[in-house]
Design a protein around this motif. Structure first.
Motif, PDB file in Angstrom:
ATOM      1  N   HIS A   9       0.857  -1.194   0.000  1.00 13.73           N
ATOM      2  CA  HIS A   9       0.000   0.000   0.000  1.00 13.73           C
ATOM      3  C   HIS A   9       0.893   1.245   0.000  1.00 13.73           C
ATOM      4  O   HIS A   9       1.392   1.666   1.040  1.00 13.73           O
ATOM      5  CB  HIS A   9      -0.944  -0.027   1.221  1.00 13.73           C
ATOM      6  N   HIS A  11       1.597   5.151  -2.227  1.00 13.98           N
ATOM      7  CA  HIS A  11       1.059   6.152  -3.151  1.00 13.98           C
ATOM      8  C   HIS A  11       2.178   6.819  -3.945  1.00 13.98           C
ATOM      9  O   HIS A  11       3.358   6.491  -3.773  1.00 13.98           O
ATOM     10  CB  HIS A  11       0.189   7.138  -2.374  1.00 13.98           C
ATOM     11  N   GLU A  84      -5.537   1.639  -5.401  1.00 18.29           N
ATOM     12  CA  GLU A  84      -6.485   1.741  -4.295  1.00 18.29           C
ATOM     13  C   GLU A  84      -7.715   2.414  -4.881  1.00 18.29           C
ATOM     14  O   GLU A  84      -7.654   3.576  -5.299  1.00 18.29           O
ATOM     15  CB  GLU A  84      -5.929   2.554  -3.121  1.00 18.29           C
ATOM     16  N   HIS A 112     -13.878   5.298   1.594  1.00 16.86           N
ATOM     17  CA  HIS A 112     -13.626   6.596   2.223  1.00 16.86           C
ATOM     18  C   HIS A 112     -14.921   7.414   2.210  1.00 16.86           C
ATOM     19  O   HIS A 112     -15.178   8.182   3.109  1.00 16.86           O
ATOM     20  CB  HIS A 112     -12.547   7.389   1.487  1.00 16.86           C
ATOM     21  N   HIS A 159      -7.651  -0.778   4.786  1.00 18.90           N
ATOM     22  CA  HIS A 159      -7.867  -0.243   6.153  1.00 18.90           C
ATOM     23  C   HIS A 159      -9.287  -0.468   6.672  1.00 18.90           C
ATOM     24  O   HIS A 159     -10.113   0.459   6.707  1.00 18.90           O
ATOM     25  CB  HIS A 159      -7.489   1.235   6.230  1.00 18.90           C
ATOM     26  N   ASN A 195      -2.815  -2.175   7.925  1.00 20.19           N
ATOM     27  CA  ASN A 195      -2.378  -0.887   7.400  1.00 20.19           C
ATOM     28  C   ASN A 195      -1.787  -0.109   8.573  1.00 20.19           C
ATOM     29  O   ASN A 195      -2.496   0.292   9.492  1.00 20.19           O
ATOM     30  CB  ASN A 195      -3.588  -0.186   6.778  1.00 20.19           C
ATOM     31  N   ASP A 228       0.726   2.324   3.641  1.00 19.93           N
ATOM     32  CA  ASP A 228      -0.019   3.484   3.129  1.00 19.93           C
ATOM     33  C   ASP A 228       0.914   4.692   3.009  1.00 19.93           C
ATOM     34  O   ASP A 228       0.542   5.829   3.326  1.00 19.93           O
ATOM     35  CB  ASP A 228      -1.220   3.809   4.032  1.00 19.93           C
TER      36      ASP A 228
HETATM   37 ZN    ZN Z   1      -5.316   4.168   2.131  1.00 21.14          ZN
END
Ligand code: ZN
Ligand code: ZN
Ligand code: FE
Ligand code: FE
Length: 268
Positions: A9, A11, A84, A112, A159, A195, A228
């Motif tokens: 995970h 970004h 994601e 989210h 998560h 996570n 993350d």
């Molecule tokens: Zn995330």
């Protein structure tokens, strides 16, 4: 010291709220002893400018190219590429389009958004938490999370208790809100992740909580792990603690993914 678990995970700057090129994440991964990582950038939403924190639709090719550059620079590291993806009812066809665009290694499905306007982990929208019914919010979160699993669009649940991020807790045992969701994950054969980023939030605890992780293990739900990371120095962060938590919950293996096929790898 080599880490027995992959960081799946991570970004990249394409989501506009992370820093460092993918090759810098890879460099950090090698430094901290990881042998496998995977990128999971915030996938483009159904339309650009949906919010300021997803990559744009036109940037998917750049994302893939940047990850390939990281592979070229660090051939000793296995580098997977996934996304994601936000689960929102009505966005299923768009998510299927995304899946068909490339040979992704895995999709992390994350909730989210509790409705089209409210990304409930957004620190600029805390009023919705303060003025809301926390019980109802937690129930809504887990209902959507279960729906994301039955959609069959994702490999890993992201998560799985993100609703605790700002430490607004409902009455009773928070883990009890997750029971039906966990039954759904087990029935659908999906994985969850540890996570470690939760440690860096108000809840000061990894996602998911130890009780939920134990309940997942009891249902034989497989596991991945992720930092993350939104910056290179976060790669593999708190993985020793994450590994300890996994073992305490009874886990003996984690999953690796390649082109959306999972292989278990022992933790020992
Ligand atoms: Zn995330
Ligand atoms: Zn992010
Ligand atoms: Fe997320
Ligand atoms: Fe993320």
């Amino acid at each position: 010291m080599s880490q027995p678990v992959a960081d799946y995970h991570m970004h990249t700057p394409l989501c506009k709220h992370a820093e460092g090129a993918p090759w810098q994440y890879a460099q950090r991964a090698v430094e901290v002893g990881l042998t496998e990582i995977g990128f999971s950038e915030h996938a483009p939403m159904i339309r650009d400018h949906y919010d300021p924190w997803h990559m744009d639709r036109a940037d998917v090719d750049t994302y893939i190219r940047d990850v390939e550059t990281a592979r070229e620079k660090f051939p000793e590291l296995t580098i997977r590429i996934g996304l994601e993806v936000d689960f929102l009812p009505g966005h299923e066809a768009w998510i299927e389009d995304l899946a068909a665009r490339y040979d992704w290694d895995y999709f992390i499905g994350s909730v989210h958004y509790l409705d089209e306007e409210w990304d409930m982990d957004n620190p600029y929208k805390l009023d919705r938490w303060r003025n809301g019914d926390v019980q109802a919010i937690w129930r809504r979160y887990y209902q959507l999370l279960a729906d994301s699993v039955t959609s069959d669009l994702f490999d890993i649940v992201g998560h799985a208790d993100l609703c605790k991020k700002f430490a607004f807790y409902p009455d009773g045992d928070p883990a009890s809100y997750a029971v039906d969701f966990l039954d759904t994950v087990a029935r659908c054969g999906k994985a969850i992740e540890i996570n470690t980023a939760g440690l860096r939030k108000d809840c000061k605890e990894m996602y998911p909580a130890p009780d939920i992780l134990r309940m997942a293990r009891e249902r034989n739900i497989p596991l991945t792990m992720g930092s993350d990371a939104h910056a290179p120095q976060e790669v593999g962060m708190d993985f020793d603690a994450g590994l300890a938590l996994a073992k305490e919950a009874g886990y003996r293996e984690t999953l690796r993914f390649e082109e959306r096929c999972a292989t278990p790898v022992p933790l020992a």
